[in-house]
Design a protein around this motif. Structure first.
Motif, PDB file in Angstrom:
ATOM      1  N   CYS A   5      -0.908  -6.677  -1.277  1.00 51.68           N
ATOM      2  CA  CYS A   5       0.422  -7.190  -1.623  1.00 51.68           C
ATOM      3  C   CYS A   5       0.500  -8.654  -1.205  1.00 51.68           C
ATOM      4  O   CYS A   5       0.150  -9.007  -0.072  1.00 51.68           O
ATOM      5  CB  CYS A   5       1.500  -6.372  -0.919  1.00 51.68           C
ATOM      6  N   GLU A   6       0.961  -9.514  -2.111  1.00 50.92           N
ATOM      7  CA  GLU A   6       1.005 -10.942  -1.826  1.00 50.92           C
ATOM      8  C   GLU A   6       2.136 -11.332  -0.875  1.00 50.92           C
ATOM      9  O   GLU A   6       2.101 -12.406  -0.288  1.00 50.92           O
ATOM     10  CB  GLU A   6       1.147 -11.736  -3.124  1.00 50.92           C
ATOM     11  N   LEU A   7       3.121 -10.484  -0.709  1.00 51.91           N
ATOM     12  CA  LEU A   7       4.254 -10.827   0.151  1.00 51.91           C
ATOM     13  C   LEU A   7       4.235 -10.115   1.494  1.00 51.91           C
ATOM     14  O   LEU A   7       4.665 -10.683   2.495  1.00 51.91           O
ATOM     15  CB  LEU A   7       5.578 -10.519  -0.565  1.00 51.91           C
ATOM     16  N   THR A   8       3.768  -8.880   1.545  1.00 53.21           N
ATOM     17  CA  THR A   8       3.784  -8.145   2.811  1.00 53.21           C
ATOM     18  C   THR A   8       2.402  -7.974   3.419  1.00 53.21           C
ATOM     19  O   THR A   8       2.290  -7.618   4.586  1.00 53.21           O
ATOM     20  CB  THR A   8       4.406  -6.743   2.631  1.00 53.21           C
ATOM     21  N   GLY A   9       1.348  -8.175   2.646  1.00 56.06           N
ATOM     22  CA  GLY A   9       0.002  -8.027   3.164  1.00 56.06           C
ATOM     23  C   GLY A   9      -0.499  -6.601   3.206  1.00 56.06           C
ATOM     24  O   GLY A   9      -1.535  -6.316   3.809  1.00 56.06           O
ATOM     25  N   LYS A  10       0.229  -5.658   2.587  1.00 50.28           N
ATOM     26  CA  LYS A  10      -0.218  -4.262   2.572  1.00 50.28           C
ATOM     27  C   LYS A  10      -1.561  -4.162   1.868  1.00 50.28           C
ATOM     28  O   LYS A  10      -1.747  -4.735   0.795  1.00 50.28           O
ATOM     29  CB  LYS A  10       0.783  -3.387   1.831  1.00 50.28           C
ATOM     30  N   MET A  11      -2.485  -3.397   2.476  1.00 55.52           N
ATOM     31  CA  MET A  11      -3.820  -3.212   1.928  1.00 55.52           C
ATOM     32  C   MET A  11      -4.149  -1.728   1.898  1.00 55.52           C
ATOM     33  O   MET A  11      -3.417  -0.922   2.478  1.00 55.52           O
ATOM     34  CB  MET A  11      -4.852  -3.944   2.794  1.00 55.52           C
ATOM     35  N   LYS A  24     -13.417  18.058   5.523  1.00 49.70           N
ATOM     36  CA  LYS A  24     -12.871  16.703   5.454  1.00 49.70           C
ATOM     37  C   LYS A  24     -13.803  15.795   4.670  1.00 49.70           C
ATOM     38  O   LYS A  24     -15.002  15.794   4.893  1.00 49.70           O
ATOM     39  CB  LYS A  24     -12.652  16.153   6.854  1.00 49.70           C
ATOM     40  N   SER A  25     -13.242  15.035   3.759  1.00 50.48           N
ATOM     41  CA  SER A  25     -13.999  14.017   3.031  1.00 50.48           C
ATOM     42  C   SER A  25     -13.158  12.746   3.014  1.00 50.48           C
ATOM     43  O   SER A  25     -11.923  12.793   2.948  1.00 50.48           O
ATOM     44  CB  SER A  25     -14.326  14.473   1.610  1.00 50.48           C
ATOM     45  N   ARG A  26     -13.831  11.620   3.095  1.00 46.43           N
ATOM     46  CA  ARG A  26     -13.133  10.341   3.194  1.00 46.43           C
ATOM     47  C   ARG A  26     -12.435   9.989   1.886  1.00 46.43           C
ATOM     48  O   ARG A  26     -12.925  10.303   0.802  1.00 46.43           O
ATOM     49  CB  ARG A  26     -14.098   9.223   3.561  1.00 46.43           C
ATOM     50  N   ARG A  27     -11.297   9.308   2.007  1.00 45.45           N
ATOM     51  CA  ARG A  27     -10.570   8.858   0.832  1.00 45.45           C
ATOM     52  C   ARG A  27      -9.828   7.567   1.168  1.00 45.45           C
ATOM     53  O   ARG A  27      -9.749   7.174   2.322  1.00 45.45           O
ATOM     54  CB  ARG A  27      -9.575   9.913   0.362  1.00 45.45           C
ATOM     55  N   ARG A  28      -9.304   6.917   0.136  1.00 38.73           N
ATOM     56  CA  ARG A  28      -8.521   5.684   0.305  1.00 38.73           C
ATOM     57  C   ARG A  28      -7.092   5.922  -0.167  1.00 38.73           C
ATOM     58  O   ARG A  28      -6.872   6.555  -1.188  1.00 38.73           O
ATOM     59  CB  ARG A  28      -9.132   4.547  -0.506  1.00 38.73           C
ATOM     60  N   PHE A  29      -6.151   5.383   0.577  1.00 35.57           N
ATOM     61  CA  PHE A  29      -4.745   5.383   0.183  1.00 35.57           C
ATOM     62  C   PHE A  29      -4.439   3.987  -0.335  1.00 35.57           C
ATOM     63  O   PHE A  29      -4.395   3.031   0.440  1.00 35.57           O
ATOM     64  CB  PHE A  29      -3.841   5.703   1.378  1.00 35.57           C
ATOM     65  N   LEU A  30      -4.226   3.843  -1.648  1.00 35.76           N
ATOM     66  CA  LEU A  30      -3.992   2.539  -2.239  1.00 35.76           C
ATOM     67  C   LEU A  30      -2.496   2.212  -2.259  1.00 35.76           C
ATOM     68  O   LEU A  30      -1.663   3.096  -2.470  1.00 35.76           O
ATOM     69  CB  LEU A  30      -4.536   2.506  -3.669  1.00 35.76           C
ATOM     70  N   PRO A  31      -2.144   0.941  -2.043  1.00 31.86           N
ATOM     71  CA  PRO A  31      -0.725   0.566  -2.126  1.00 31.86           C
ATOM     72  C   PRO A  31      -0.254   0.586  -3.576  1.00 31.86           C
ATOM     73  O   PRO A  31      -1.040   0.402  -4.508  1.00 31.86           O
ATOM     74  CB  PRO A  31      -0.702  -0.850  -1.552  1.00 31.86           C
ATOM     75  N   ASN A  32       1.025   0.812  -3.763  1.00 35.05           N
ATOM     76  CA  ASN A  32       1.628   0.864  -5.090  1.00 35.05           C
ATOM     77  C   ASN A  32       1.953  -0.563  -5.533  1.00 35.05           C
ATOM     78  O   ASN A  32       3.046  -1.069  -5.295  1.00 35.05           O
ATOM     79  CB  ASN A  32       2.893   1.727  -5.028  1.00 35.05           C
ATOM     80  N   LEU A  33       0.987  -1.235  -6.162  1.00 27.93           N
ATOM     81  CA  LEU A  33       1.147  -2.635  -6.545  1.00 27.93           C
ATOM     82  C   LEU A  33       1.649  -2.763  -7.973  1.00 27.93           C
ATOM     83  O   LEU A  33       1.239  -2.017  -8.865  1.00 27.93           O
ATOM     84  CB  LEU A  33      -0.176  -3.388  -6.409  1.00 27.93           C
ATOM     85  N   ASN A  34       2.551  -3.734  -8.171  1.00 25.98           N
ATOM     86  CA  ASN A  34       3.110  -4.009  -9.487  1.00 25.98           C
ATOM     87  C   ASN A  34       3.078  -5.510  -9.742  1.00 25.98           C
ATOM     88  O   ASN A  34       3.270  -6.304  -8.818  1.00 25.98           O
ATOM     89  CB  ASN A  34       4.570  -3.540  -9.561  1.00 25.98           C
ATOM     90  N   ASP A  35       2.866  -5.893 -11.004  1.00 26.57           N
ATOM     91  CA  ASP A  35       2.947  -7.291 -11.401  1.00 26.57           C
ATOM     92  C   ASP A  35       4.397  -7.604 -11.744  1.00 26.57           C
ATOM     93  O   ASP A  35       4.961  -7.005 -12.655  1.00 26.57           O
ATOM     94  CB  ASP A  35       2.056  -7.565 -12.614  1.00 26.57           C
TER      95      ASP A  35
END
Length: 95
Positions: A5-11, A24-35
């Motif tokens: 996120c360009e304003l909050t820095g969420k990654m 257990k298997s590894r996964r990624r939680f992606l931020p909800n990014l919008n243009d």
């Protein structure tokens, strides 16, 4: 294009998928990014950003892009947003 996120820095965050059998298997939680295109009342122009949905709600809550950038920490902002923050501050100080 990074997933940040360009304003909050969420990654993206990392964690585990946990099955019913507790495997257990590894996964990624992606931020909800919008243009989105946000307009600055001080500068009188619009700027496009890739921001999270939570950041968009916060921008609305703080009264627009100018109000958000005034309170935002410099470390969280992208270089483009930081440049815009400095332009807004400069314009407001001369008025």
């Amino acid at each position: 294009m990074s997933r940040r996120c360009e304003l909050t820095g969420k990654m993206p965050m990392v964690g585990n998928n946990v099955s019913h059998a507790n495997n257990k298997s590894r996964r990624r939680f992606l931020p909800n990014l919008n243009d989105v295109t946000l307009s600055s009342e001080t500068l009188g122009r619009a700027q496009s950003f890739r921001i999270s949905a939570a950041a968009l709600r916060t921008v609305d809550h703080r009264g627009g892009l100018d109000g958000f950038l005034a309170k935002a920490a410099d470390g969280d902002l992208s270089p483009k947003a930081l440049k815009l923050k400095r332009e807004i501050a400069k314009t407001q100080s001369t008025d």
